[in-house]
Design an enzyme around this catalytic site. Structure first.
Site, mmCIF file in Angstrom:
data_model
loop_
_atom_site.group_PDB
_atom_site.id
_atom_site.type_symbol
_atom_site.label_atom_id
_atom_site.label_comp_id
_atom_site.label_asym_id
_atom_site.label_seq_id
_atom_site.Cartn_x
_atom_site.Cartn_y
_atom_site.Cartn_z
ATOM 1 N N ASP A 43 -9.228 2.773 8.540
ATOM 2 C CA ASP A 43 -9.336 3.960 7.679
ATOM 3 C C ASP A 43 -10.325 4.962 8.269
ATOM 4 O OD1 ASP A 43 -7.544 2.977 5.741
ATOM 5 O OD2 ASP A 43 -9.150 2.050 4.571
ATOM 6 N N HIS A 56 -5.417 0.402 -1.961
ATOM 7 C CA HIS A 56 -5.889 -0.862 -1.378
ATOM 8 C C HIS A 56 -5.652 -1.966 -2.399
ATOM 9 C CE1 HIS A 56 -9.010 0.053 2.043
ATOM 10 N NE2 HIS A 56 -7.823 0.583 2.304
ATOM 11 N N GLU A 109 0.856 -1.179 0.000
ATOM 12 C CA GLU A 109 0.000 0.000 0.000
ATOM 13 C C GLU A 109 0.893 1.229 0.000
ATOM 14 O OE1 GLU A 109 -3.208 0.484 2.777
ATOM 15 O OE2 GLU A 109 -4.059 -1.481 2.302
ATOM 16 N N HIS A 156 -4.634 6.862 -0.341
ATOM 17 C CA HIS A 156 -3.843 5.640 -0.216
ATOM 18 C C HIS A 156 -4.433 4.559 -1.119
ATOM 19 C CE1 HIS A 156 -6.928 4.601 2.827
ATOM 20 N NE2 HIS A 156 -6.559 3.350 2.694
#
Length: 141
Positions: A90, A79, A13, A77
């Site tokens: 999150d 996934h 990630e 970000h």
């Protein structure tokens, strides 16, 4: 952000901050810049933790150079899933940021980049409500 999509089993990630502008007399924003993972950040297959002070340095420099027009807008970000869904971690982190981060607007924006689509959420600092705004399907390339 496209360069960080987790297409391979070993790709970790990644993430960073969103910087940009508010469009006067509208609810629109423009994302002008993002930060990318830095040396001190923690990037694993299933998590990204932004630790580097370089992200804050970038925020401060852009704010100063733009004379206050380039703002911290939120976070992004990746996934490792086709259709990203925010984890409990999150949403907890997003609410923490809404409560404690220093920013000039009412809202922060959170982007998760999956393997087939990107989703964008808006978080309200007054109510701590987080709602999905948009999803962009782009397919595997």
């Amino acid at each position: 952000m496209d360069g960080f999509i987790q297409r391979e089993e070993t790709t970790p990630e990644s993430g960073g901050v969103l910087l940009g502008r508010f469009i006067k007399y509208s609810k629109d924003i423009v994302i002008d810049k993002i930060s990318v993972p830095m040396k001190d950040d923690i990037c694993t297959r299933y998590s990204f933790k932004r630790l580097s002070l370089g992200h804050q340095k970038m925020i401060d420099e852009e704010w100063t150079q733009s004379k206050g027009t380039c703002n911290y807008l939120g976070e992004w970000h990746t996934h490792p899933e086709e259709f990203p869904i925010p984890s409990n971690v999150d949403t907890r982190n997003w609410k923490r940021k809404l409560k404690s981060d220093v920013f000039s607007a009412r809202f922060l924006y959170f982007i998760i980049v999956g393997m087939t689509e990107i989703k964008i959420w808006e978080g309200d600092r007054r109510t701590l409500e987080i709602k999905q705004l948009l999803k962009i399907i782009y397919g595997n390339t």
